[in-house]
Design a protein around this motif. Structure first.
Motif, PDB file in Angstrom:
ATOM      1  N   GLY A  64     -11.249  -1.075  38.181  1.00  0.00           N
ATOM      2  CA  GLY A  64     -11.509  -2.503  38.081  1.00  0.00           C
ATOM      3  C   GLY A  64     -10.291  -3.277  38.568  1.00  0.00           C
ATOM      4  N   ILE A  65     -10.528  -4.370  39.271  1.00  0.00           N
ATOM      5  CA  ILE A  65      -9.439  -5.172  39.839  1.00  0.00           C
ATOM      6  C   ILE A  65      -9.661  -6.629  39.472  1.00  0.00           C
ATOM      7  CG2 ILE A  65      -8.141  -5.733  41.926  1.00  0.00           C
ATOM      8  CD1 ILE A  65      -9.547  -3.314  43.264  1.00  0.00           C
ATOM      9  N   SER A  66      -8.644  -7.277  38.946  1.00  0.00           N
ATOM     10  CA  SER A  66      -8.762  -8.684  38.543  1.00  0.00           C
ATOM     11  C   SER A  66      -8.612  -9.598  39.749  1.00  0.00           C
ATOM     12  CB  SER A  66      -7.705  -9.022  37.495  1.00  0.00           C
ATOM     13  OG  SER A  66      -6.414  -9.096  38.101  1.00  0.00           O
ATOM     14  N   GLU A  67      -8.890 -10.865  39.522  1.00  0.00           N
ATOM     15  CA  GLU A  67      -8.654 -11.879  40.546  1.00  0.00           C
ATOM     16  C   GLU A  67      -7.153 -12.156  40.664  1.00  0.00           C
ATOM     17  OE1 GLU A  67     -11.035 -13.479  42.558  1.00  0.00           O
ATOM     18  OE2 GLU A  67     -12.211 -11.818  41.734  1.00  0.00           O
ATOM     19  N   PRO A  68      -6.716 -12.665  41.808  1.00  0.00           N
ATOM     20  CA  PRO A  68      -5.301 -13.035  41.950  1.00  0.00           C
ATOM     21  C   PRO A  68      -4.953 -14.253  41.093  1.00  0.00           C
ATOM     22  CG  PRO A  68      -6.400 -12.842  44.093  1.00  0.00           C
ATOM     23  CD  PRO A  68      -7.466 -12.850  43.058  1.00  0.00           C
ATOM     24  N   ARG A  69      -3.676 -14.384  40.802  1.00  0.00           N
ATOM     25  CA  ARG A  69      -3.101 -15.586  40.201  1.00  0.00           C
ATOM     26  C   ARG A  69      -3.710 -15.941  38.852  1.00  0.00           C
ATOM     27  NH1 ARG A  69       1.361 -16.721  43.177  1.00  0.00           N
ATOM     28  NH2 ARG A  69       1.182 -18.943  42.682  1.00  0.00           N
ATOM     29  N   TYR A  76      -6.050  -8.594  32.713  1.00  0.00           N
ATOM     30  CA  TYR A  76      -6.251  -7.242  32.181  1.00  0.00           C
ATOM     31  C   TYR A  76      -7.665  -7.094  31.621  1.00  0.00           C
ATOM     32  CZ  TYR A  76      -5.421  -2.916  29.580  1.00  0.00           C
ATOM     33  OH  TYR A  76      -5.509  -1.628  29.102  1.00  0.00           O
ATOM     34  N   GLN A  77      -8.114  -8.070  30.847  1.00  0.00           N
ATOM     35  CA  GLN A  77      -9.463  -8.021  30.281  1.00  0.00           C
ATOM     36  C   GLN A  77     -10.519  -7.990  31.387  1.00  0.00           C
ATOM     37  OE1 GLN A  77      -9.358 -11.593  27.997  1.00  0.00           O
ATOM     38  NE2 GLN A  77      -8.081 -10.737  26.351  1.00  0.00           N
ATOM     39  N   GLN A  78     -10.294  -8.812  32.423  1.00  0.00           N
ATOM     40  CA  GLN A  78     -11.247  -8.873  33.529  1.00  0.00           C
ATOM     41  C   GLN A  78     -11.300  -7.548  34.279  1.00  0.00           C
ATOM     42  OE1 GLN A  78     -10.244 -11.285  37.057  1.00  0.00           O
ATOM     43  NE2 GLN A  78     -12.199 -12.341  36.768  1.00  0.00           N
ATOM     44  N   ALA A  79     -10.150  -6.970  34.580  1.00  0.00           N
ATOM     45  CA  ALA A  79     -10.107  -5.694  35.296  1.00  0.00           C
ATOM     46  C   ALA A  79     -10.758  -4.585  34.469  1.00  0.00           C
ATOM     47  CB  ALA A  79      -8.663  -5.342  35.636  1.00  0.00           C
ATOM     48  N   TYR A  80     -10.547  -4.600  33.173  1.00  0.00           N
ATOM     49  CA  TYR A  80     -11.119  -3.602  32.270  1.00  0.00           C
ATOM     50  C   TYR A  80     -12.652  -3.689  32.297  1.00  0.00           C
ATOM     51  CZ  TYR A  80     -11.399  -0.725  28.007  1.00  0.00           C
ATOM     52  OH  TYR A  80     -11.663   0.269  27.099  1.00  0.00           O
ATOM     53  N   MET A  81     -13.187  -4.901  32.204  1.00  0.00           N
ATOM     54  CA  MET A  81     -14.634  -5.075  32.213  1.00  0.00           C
ATOM     55  C   MET A  81     -15.221  -4.669  33.568  1.00  0.00           C
ATOM     56  SD  MET A  81     -16.930  -8.376  31.114  1.00  0.00           S
ATOM     57  CE  MET A  81     -16.232  -9.503  32.304  1.00  0.00           C
ATOM     58  N   ARG A  82     -14.518  -4.979  34.647  1.00  0.00           N
ATOM     59  CA  ARG A  82     -15.006  -4.601  35.970  1.00  0.00           C
ATOM     60  C   ARG A  82     -15.001  -3.089  36.161  1.00  0.00           C
ATOM     61  NH1 ARG A  82     -12.300  -9.372  39.822  1.00  0.00           N
ATOM     62  NH2 ARG A  82     -13.851 -10.984  39.304  1.00  0.00           N
ATOM     63  N   ALA A  83     -14.016  -2.407  35.569  1.00  0.00           N
ATOM     64  CA  ALA A  83     -14.010  -0.948  35.636  1.00  0.00           C
ATOM     65  C   ALA A  83     -15.217  -0.373  34.891  1.00  0.00           C
ATOM     66  CB  ALA A  83     -12.711  -0.402  35.055  1.00  0.00           C
ATOM     67  N   LEU A  84     -15.582  -0.983  33.761  1.00  0.00           N
ATOM     68  CA  LEU A  84     -16.781  -0.552  33.031  1.00  0.00           C
ATOM     69  C   LEU A  84     -18.043  -0.781  33.865  1.00  0.00           C
ATOM     70  CD1 LEU A  84     -16.093  -1.785  29.378  1.00  0.00           C
ATOM     71  CD2 LEU A  84     -16.100   0.579  30.210  1.00  0.00           C
ATOM     72  N   SER A  85     -18.047  -1.841  34.677  1.00  0.00           N
ATOM     73  CA  SER A  85     -19.216  -2.108  35.517  1.00  0.00           C
ATOM     74  C   SER A  85     -19.407  -1.013  36.558  1.00  0.00           C
ATOM     75  CB  SER A  85     -19.083  -3.481  36.197  1.00  0.00           C
ATOM     76  OG  SER A  85     -18.140  -3.459  37.253  1.00  0.00           O
ATOM     77  N   VAL A  86     -18.309  -0.450  37.050  1.00  0.00           N
ATOM     78  CA  VAL A  86     -18.406   0.660  38.005  1.00  0.00           C
ATOM     79  C   VAL A  86     -18.957   1.899  37.296  1.00  0.00           C
ATOM     80  CG1 VAL A  86     -17.096   2.161  39.554  1.00  0.00           C
ATOM     81  CG2 VAL A  86     -16.538  -0.273  39.412  1.00  0.00           C
ATOM     82  N   TYR A  87     -18.503   2.135  36.063  1.00  0.00           N
ATOM     83  CA  TYR A  87     -19.016   3.272  35.289  1.00  0.00           C
ATOM     84  C   TYR A  87     -20.514   3.103  34.999  1.00  0.00           C
ATOM     85  CZ  TYR A  87     -20.019   6.203  31.250  1.00  0.00           C
ATOM     86  OH  TYR A  87     -20.595   7.107  30.392  1.00  0.00           O
ATOM     87  N   ALA A  88     -20.930   1.899  34.640  1.00  0.00           N
ATOM     88  CA  ALA A  88     -22.320   1.663  34.225  1.00  0.00           C
ATOM     89  C   ALA A  88     -23.314   1.860  35.361  1.00  0.00           C
ATOM     90  CB  ALA A  88     -22.460   0.253  33.655  1.00  0.00           C
ATOM     91  N   LEU A  89     -22.858   1.878  36.617  1.00  0.00           N
ATOM     92  CA  LEU A  89     -23.770   2.132  37.729  1.00  0.00           C
ATOM     93  C   LEU A  89     -24.372   3.526  37.676  1.00  0.00           C
ATOM     94  CD1 LEU A  89     -21.931   0.457  40.755  1.00  0.00           C
ATOM     95  CD2 LEU A  89     -24.094  -0.255  39.724  1.00  0.00           C
TER      96      LEU A  89
END
Length: 329
Positions: A64-69, A76-89
């Motif tokens: 998971g990768i967060s937005e810049p700036r 960190y929270q955003q990147a963590y949730m996005r990593a879960l979205s990759v797993y959930a596929l």
């Protein structure tokens, strides 16, 4: 067939009916917002160094990768949730339809192809089953998180539930050999921890025309994020891995951030891999004088599992590769 497996299939089918019984696909399609071009503003360039092993880093595990700036805690929270979205596929449902209309005469030809697919995925995991393998923070403020998840981990009181909804829309028109394509990707995700009724949520909409970026809308925890004034240029050491052999899908530019390119690459490839699962519903045609009109309609409703195989960064482009399987087909 074992009783346990039969019960699972019946339960899955019942859940599917409830999950997709709201509006017809055409109704959902009509609610998608129109493509809109944002007004130009003064741009700020950011030069960002990537780790030499970045391509290897995004090729294994769940990234998971967060937005810049962004604020580091929110990033960190955003990147963590996005990593879960990759797993959930890995455990997803899809329904979709496509229409192809062709109008041909002796002097001219025009065609219109529309495709829409709605995806649903979720996971409910013990927090202790999720391990953060590594965390990287770039100069741009982007945080990259790589997760390792053991879904067989024993149940525990502390759990995290992820829900995702994705809408993929493509439209292709051709008039006398002149082609135009419009694409929209809408992603809505949320995570809730046990004992926490609020959690985190995100809504993203990407608009593209002729495979070129037009705009994106992003809301994280009710906060609108606009990084359109930043253009990012990533650099790596000359000897870093950059072999794009075997990455057949088109890459996406990284000037608007790594996640923009990463997510668009995954979901664009997914759209192509789901399309062959549509079944022909209707085919009609008519010919009169020198004119031929035809319409083909296909639709599908199925379960799928998609896994990220690899990724390569090369010259401000991100290449991704996914593998999609269809249980029971």
């Amino acid at each position: 067939m074992p009783v346990r497996q039969l019960v699972f299939i019946l339960t899955f089918q019942i859940c599917c009916v409830g999950l997709f019984s709201q509006n017809s696909i055409r109704d959902v399609l009509n609610t998608l917002p129109d493509i809109k071009k944002k007004q130009s503003a003064a741009l700020t360039s950011l030069k960002v160094m990537l780790p030499c092993d970045f391509s290897d880093y995004i090729s294994n595990g769940y990234v998971g990768i967060s937005e810049p700036r962004m604020d580091s805690a929110k990033a960190y929270q955003q990147a963590y949730m996005r990593a879960l979205s990759v797993y959930a596929l890995q455990n997803s449902l899809a329904r979709g339809m496509s229409d192809f209309f062709n109008d041909a005469t002796a002097l001219s030809t025009s065609s219109n192809y529309e495709e829409f697919c709605e995806l649903k995925n979720e996971c409910n995991l013990a927090v202790s089953s999720i391990k953060v393998l590594n965390t990287i923070q770039l100069k741009s403020g982007e945080i990259i998180i790589k997760l390792e998840i053991d879904s067989t981990h024993p149940k525990s009181v502390e759990r995290i539930r992820f829900n995702g909804s994705i809408e993929l829309y493509n439209k292709e028109t051709e008039v006398d050999g002149n082609n135009k394509t419009n694409s929209k990707i809408y992603i809505k995700t949320s995570v809730i921890y046990s004992g926490d009724t609020k959690g985190h949520s995100e809504m993203m909409t990407y608009y593209l025309s002729n495979n070129r970026w037009i705009s994106q809308d992003l809301v994280y925890d009710s906060l609108k994020i606009d990084n359109s004034r930043f253009k990012l240029f990533y650099v790596t050491e000359p000897n870093c891995k950059n072999d794009t052999t075997g990455f057949d899908d088109k890459p996406f530019g990284t000037m608007d951030g790594l996640w923009f390119a990463f997510a668009n690459g995954i979901y664009s490839a997914l759209s192509s891999q789901l399309k062959p699962q549509f079944l022909k519903m209707k085919q009609v045609g008519d010919r009169f004088e020198n004119k031929l009109i035809s319409l083909n309609r296909e639709s599908g409703f199925f379960q799928f599992s998609s896994t990220l195989i690899g990724g390569i960064y090369f010259e401000n482009n991100l290449y991704t590769k996914i593998k999609t399987e269809f249980p029971g087909r």
